[in-house]
Design a protein around this motif. Structure first.
Motif, PDB file in Angstrom:
ATOM      1  N   HIS A 164       0.832  -1.203   0.000  1.00 47.08           N
ATOM      2  CA  HIS A 164       0.000   0.000   0.000  1.00 47.08           C
ATOM      3  C   HIS A 164       0.869   1.257   0.000  1.00 47.08           C
ATOM      4  N   ASN A 165       1.925   1.255   0.827  1.00 43.77           N
ATOM      5  CA  ASN A 165       2.827   2.402   0.882  1.00 43.77           C
ATOM      6  C   ASN A 165       3.531   2.617  -0.452  1.00 43.77           C
ATOM      7  N   GLN A 166       3.903   1.507  -1.120  1.00 41.62           N
ATOM      8  CA  GLN A 166       4.569   1.617  -2.410  1.00 41.62           C
ATOM      9  C   GLN A 166       3.635   2.231  -3.449  1.00 41.62           C
ATOM     10  N   MET A 167       2.373   1.799  -3.423  1.00 43.16           N
ATOM     11  CA  MET A 167       1.393   2.348  -4.355  1.00 43.16           C
ATOM     12  C   MET A 167       1.179   3.834  -4.100  1.00 43.16           C
ATOM     13  N   SER A 168       1.127   4.220  -2.824  1.00 39.11           N
ATOM     14  CA  SER A 168       0.946   5.628  -2.468  1.00 39.11           C
ATOM     15  C   SER A 168       2.121   6.460  -2.952  1.00 39.11           C
ATOM     16  N   SER A 169       3.336   5.921  -2.802  1.00 42.22           N
ATOM     17  CA  SER A 169       4.530   6.638  -3.241  1.00 42.22           C
ATOM     18  C   SER A 169       4.530   6.818  -4.752  1.00 42.22           C
ATOM     19  N   ASN A 170       4.133   5.772  -5.468  1.00 38.24           N
ATOM     20  CA  ASN A 170       4.080   5.857  -6.924  1.00 38.24           C
ATOM     21  C   ASN A 170       3.052   6.883  -7.377  1.00 38.24           C
ATOM     22  N   LEU A 171       1.913   6.914  -6.687  1.00 39.34           N
ATOM     23  CA  LEU A 171       0.867   7.877  -7.021  1.00 39.34           C
ATOM     24  C   LEU A 171       1.364   9.294  -6.789  1.00 39.34           C
ATOM     25  N   GLU A 172       2.031   9.523  -5.656  1.00 38.69           N
ATOM     26  CA  GLU A 172       2.563  10.852  -5.363  1.00 38.69           C
ATOM     27  C   GLU A 172       3.590  11.260  -6.416  1.00 38.69           C
ATOM     28  N   PHE A 173       4.454  10.330  -6.799  1.00 33.25           N
ATOM     29  CA  PHE A 173       5.470  10.642  -7.803  1.00 33.25           C
ATOM     30  C   PHE A 173       4.818  11.047  -9.121  1.00 33.25           C
ATOM     31  N   ASP A 174       3.783  10.330  -9.527  1.00 31.58           N
ATOM     32  CA  ASP A 174       3.092  10.654 -10.780  1.00 31.58           C
ATOM     33  C   ASP A 174       2.450  12.038 -10.708  1.00 31.58           C
ATOM     34  N   ILE A 175       1.851  12.347  -9.569  1.00 33.69           N
ATOM     35  CA  ILE A 175       1.223  13.658  -9.395  1.00 33.69           C
ATOM     36  C   ILE A 175       2.269  14.760  -9.472  1.00 33.69           C
ATOM     37  N   VAL A 176       3.369  14.573  -8.771  1.00 34.74           N
ATOM     38  CA  VAL A 176       4.442  15.576  -8.765  1.00 34.74           C
ATOM     39  C   VAL A 176       5.012  15.759 -10.167  1.00 34.74           C
ATOM     40  N   LYS A 177       5.238  14.669 -10.858  1.00 34.98           N
ATOM     41  CA  LYS A 177       5.774  14.731 -12.225  1.00 34.98           C
ATOM     42  C   LYS A 177       4.834  15.524 -13.131  1.00 34.98           C
ATOM     43  N   ASN A 178       3.544  15.220 -13.061  1.00 31.81           N
ATOM     44  CA  ASN A 178       2.569  15.928 -13.889  1.00 31.81           C
ATOM     45  C   ASN A 178       2.500  17.413 -13.532  1.00 31.81           C
ATOM     46  N   SER A 179       2.649  17.707 -12.252  1.00 33.32           N
ATOM     47  CA  SER A 179       2.568  19.099 -11.802  1.00 33.32           C
ATOM     48  C   SER A 179       3.747  19.921 -12.306  1.00 33.32           C
ATOM     49  N   PHE A 180       4.935  19.340 -12.250  1.00 29.20           N
ATOM     50  CA  PHE A 180       6.097  20.058 -12.782  1.00 29.20           C
ATOM     51  C   PHE A 180       5.982  20.237 -14.294  1.00 29.20           C
ATOM     52  N   GLU A 181       5.420  19.267 -14.968  1.00 22.96           N
ATOM     53  CA  GLU A 181       5.210  19.408 -16.411  1.00 22.96           C
ATOM     54  C   GLU A 181       4.223  20.537 -16.701  1.00 22.96           C
TER      55      GLU A 181
END
Length: 247
Positions: free
Chosen positions: A6-23
């Motif tokens: 669950h923690n790994q999935m949460s981390s991946n989701l956060e990374f995707d959000i951050v990546k999209n936000s910087f883009e």
């Protein structure tokens, strides 16, 4: 689901959000000192290439200020300090505008100036005393109190003292008491100011729900904002997420 997965999935989701936000940020036309400063800070906290350093420095006036504005100058100085860049001419410019322990007897000018001076390695206990001694009901707003906490904590950390620790913790608990049941403080920018202040004050354990609230309120395109996409709100949120990871 196992906690580790669950923690790994949460981390991946956060990374995707951050990546999209910087883009999303990279596609915006960022011009104001306020937006340049917040965007620069966000890139620094995520250790990303930072093209905004040069952009912000080019906006500096010959006297060391930005727009002859205390807040813009403070914002710029704090942002540049995240990349290890300090202009002592700017620190002197800020100090020259201090009058009788404060800046314009204004809580916002004073908090921004004190935080920036601390970021540049300059102590100012008189200004801190002015904030703590003049705290009043008019300042009892989440955003305002959060700025005060941040300024005092940065100055305390620089001085390696706990002079204002009791005051800071009292106000931090008050800010926490105003949080909504969903984990936020209604507005994105206010919530970011609150989370950043509380992180500095040592309340990270209490903030997971608030960070999750930020992540849940991202727009589909990667931006944040109360209604419309907002450059400053997006950059502030990215800085908050970066700070949360670091502390």
């Amino acid at each position: 689901m196992e906690p580790e997965k669950h923690n790994q999935m949460s981390s991946n989701l956060e990374f995707d959000i951050v990546k999209n936000s910087f883009e999303w940020l990279s596609a915006q036309r960022i011009q104001s000192v306020k937006e340049l400063s917040s965007t620069l800070s966000a890139h620094a906290l995520w250790a990303l290439p930072n093209p905004y350093i040069t952009c912000l420095i080019l906006e500096q006036d010959t006297d060391g200020s930005w727009n002859s504005s205390i807040r813009d100058t403070a914002r710029a100085c704090s942002a540049l300090s995240t990349e290890g860049i300090v202009f002592m001419a700017s620190a002197r410019w800020l100090l020259a505008r201090k009058n009788e322990s404060s800046w314009n007897r204004n809580v916002y000018d004073t908090t921004y100036a004190l935080a920036a001076l601390a970021d540049m390695g300059t102590q100012d206990k008189d200004g801190c005393n002015w904030l703590s001694e003049n705290y009043c009901p008019a300042w009892e707003q989440v955003g305002t109190t959060s700025l005060i906490i941040t300024a005092l904590k940065k100055q305390d950390n620089l001085a390696k003292t706990r002079t204002f620790e009791t005051f800071i913790r009292e106000k931090a608990r008050w800010v926490l008491s105003k949080r909504g049941p969903d984990g936020g403080w209604k507005h994105i920018s206010t919530s970011n100011l609150a989370i950043q202040a509380l992180l500095l004050a040592g309340f990270k354990k209490e903030l997971e729900v608030s960070v999750n609230w930020l992540l849940k309120n991202v727009h589909e395109n990667g931006a944040w904002g109360n209604n419309n996409d907002d450059i400053n709100a997006t950059a502030l949120t990215l800085s908050t997420l970066g700070l949360y990871r670091k502390i």
